[in-house]
Design a protein around this motif. Structure first.
Motif, PDB file in Angstrom:
ATOM      1  N   GLY A 151      -3.288  -3.963 -10.322  1.00 47.70           N
ATOM      2  CA  GLY A 151      -2.572  -5.130 -10.834  1.00 47.70           C
ATOM      3  C   GLY A 151      -1.088  -4.883 -11.021  1.00 47.70           C
ATOM      4  N   ARG A 152      -0.691  -3.640 -10.989  1.00 47.23           N
ATOM      5  CA  ARG A 152       0.721  -3.282 -11.126  1.00 47.23           C
ATOM      6  C   ARG A 152       1.317  -2.827  -9.803  1.00 47.23           C
ATOM      7  NH1 ARG A 152      -1.736  -4.087 -15.230  1.00 47.23           N
ATOM      8  NH2 ARG A 152      -0.804  -4.489 -17.239  1.00 47.23           N
ATOM      9  N   GLY A 153       0.622  -3.154  -8.727  1.00 42.69           N
ATOM     10  CA  GLY A 153       1.192  -2.930  -7.406  1.00 42.69           C
ATOM     11  C   GLY A 153       0.840  -1.619  -6.739  1.00 42.69           C
ATOM     12  N   LEU A 154      -0.011  -0.810  -7.344  1.00 45.87           N
ATOM     13  CA  LEU A 154      -0.399   0.449  -6.720  1.00 45.87           C
ATOM     14  C   LEU A 154      -1.592   0.223  -5.805  1.00 45.87           C
ATOM     15  CD1 LEU A 154       1.039   1.335  -9.475  1.00 45.87           C
ATOM     16  CD2 LEU A 154      -0.153   3.472  -9.122  1.00 45.87           C
ATOM     17  N   GLU A 155      -1.651   0.992  -4.738  1.00 49.30           N
ATOM     18  CA  GLU A 155      -2.831   1.009  -3.879  1.00 49.30           C
ATOM     19  C   GLU A 155      -3.733   2.106  -4.429  1.00 49.30           C
ATOM     20  OE1 GLU A 155      -3.937   2.363   0.611  1.00 49.30           O
ATOM     21  OE2 GLU A 155      -2.003   1.400   0.306  1.00 49.30           O
ATOM     22  N   VAL A 156      -4.952   1.750  -4.826  1.00 48.78           N
ATOM     23  CA  VAL A 156      -5.825   2.682  -5.538  1.00 48.78           C
ATOM     24  C   VAL A 156      -7.085   2.980  -4.734  1.00 48.78           C
ATOM     25  CG1 VAL A 156      -7.099   3.097  -7.677  1.00 48.78           C
ATOM     26  CG2 VAL A 156      -5.001   1.735  -7.730  1.00 48.78           C
ATOM     27  N   ARG A 157      -7.434   4.255  -4.683  1.00 48.92           N
ATOM     28  CA  ARG A 157      -8.707   4.688  -4.111  1.00 48.92           C
ATOM     29  C   ARG A 157      -9.461   5.422  -5.208  1.00 48.92           C
ATOM     30  NH1 ARG A 157     -10.109   8.063   1.234  1.00 48.92           N
ATOM     31  NH2 ARG A 157     -12.351   7.994   0.942  1.00 48.92           N
TER      32      ARG A 157
END
Length: 68
Positions: free
Chosen positions: A23-29
Motif C-alpha cells: 500500500g506504500r508503493g513497494l513490490e512485495v514477495r
C-alpha cells in the motif's frame, strides 16, 4: 520501485506486512519459511528483507548467514 522480501512462517503477519508495504508503493514477495526465503532471494533482486527469527527448517539466523 522498491522490492521487499518478507520471510515469515506466520501467514497472517506476512500478509499484513505485504498489504502494508504494498500500500506504500513497494513490490512485495512473501516466503513462508527459511528455505523458500533463500530460494526467493537467489531468484530475485531485493532492496530490503524483513526476516523472522523463529521459523521451521531454517531459522532467521541461518537464513541471514547464507544470504550474507
Amino acid at each position: 520501485m522498491i522490492r521487499a522480501l518478507v520471510i515469515d512462517d506466520d501467514p497472517k503477519l506476512a500478509a499484513l506486512l505485504a498489504e502494508y508495504l504494498g500500500g506504500r508503493g513497494l513490490e512485495v514477495r512473501v516466503a513462508v519459511d527459511g528455505e523458500r526465503g533463500i530460494e526467493a532471494y537467489k531468484a530475485g533482486s531485493f532492496d530490503v528483507i524483513i526476516l523472522d527469527v523463529m521459523m521451521p527448517k531454517k531459522d532467521g539466523f541461518e537464513v541471514l548467514k547464507e544470504i550474507r
